[in-house]
Scaffold this active site. Structure first.
Site, PDB file in Angstrom:
ATOM      1  N   GLY A  26      31.065  47.249  38.106  1.00  0.00           N
ATOM      2  CA  GLY A  26      31.510  46.242  39.062  1.00  0.00           C
ATOM      3  C   GLY A  26      32.714  46.677  39.866  1.00  0.00           C
ATOM      4  O   GLY A  26      33.215  45.914  40.692  1.00  0.00           O
ATOM      5  N   CYS A  27      33.184  47.886  39.641  1.00  0.00           N
ATOM      6  CA  CYS A  27      34.323  48.409  40.388  1.00  0.00           C
ATOM      7  C   CYS A  27      33.818  49.424  41.410  1.00  0.00           C
ATOM      8  O   CYS A  27      32.900  50.197  41.126  1.00  0.00           O
ATOM      9  CB  CYS A  27      35.308  49.104  39.446  1.00  0.00           C
ATOM     10  SG  CYS A  27      36.032  48.001  38.219  1.00  0.00           S
TER      11      CYS A  27
END
Length: 136
Positions: A49-50
């Site tokens: 998710g980064c």
């Protein structure tokens, strides 16, 4: 509930007048962290998710959280350092009681992060909270 170290960080940020100074300070905090061992940069510690590469390694010693991390982006490394000041030394229950978004807002970070960085920060916070929940 923030740690004493985080409260000191809030005080530091109060002296920084503009976002660029705060941004540089966050980067400096990341640069000051001890590097994460290569052996800990594995899929199990990678945070999805980064936008950048992020690894968080957390453990509980004597009932309190200790985590380290690393990123290939300087600002994200700084955000990891900020999260460490927010969470390290807390019990699992206390970690779960922290409103990380509100605490980060006290530093003036929420409104200045890009959508991708904000999503990445949320992913890192969720990883820390999941680790604490597993210990609670």
């Amino acid at each position: 509930m923030a740690t004493e170290v985080f409260e000191e960080l809030v005080e530091d940020f109060e002296f920084l007048d503009d976002w660029e100074d705060r941004y540089r300070h966050v980067i400096d905090l990341g640069k000051a962290m001890e590097p994460l061992e290569d052996a800990l940069r594995v899929p199990a510690t990678k945070v999805d998710g980064c936008a950048s590469q992020v690894w968080l390694h957390a453990n509980f010693e004597n009932g309190v959280l200790h985590f380290d991390g690393a990123s290939d982006a300087m600002i994200v490394s700084g955000l990891i350092a900020v999260l460490r000041t927010l969470y390290n030394g807390l019990s699992p229950k206390d970690v779960l009681g922290v409103d990380a978004r509100a605490e980060m807002g006290r530093l003036g970070l929420n409104e200045h992060l890009s959508a991708q960085r904000s999503n990445g920060l949320t992913a890192m916070i969720e990883r820390v909270r999941e680790t604490a929940a597993a210990q609670a």
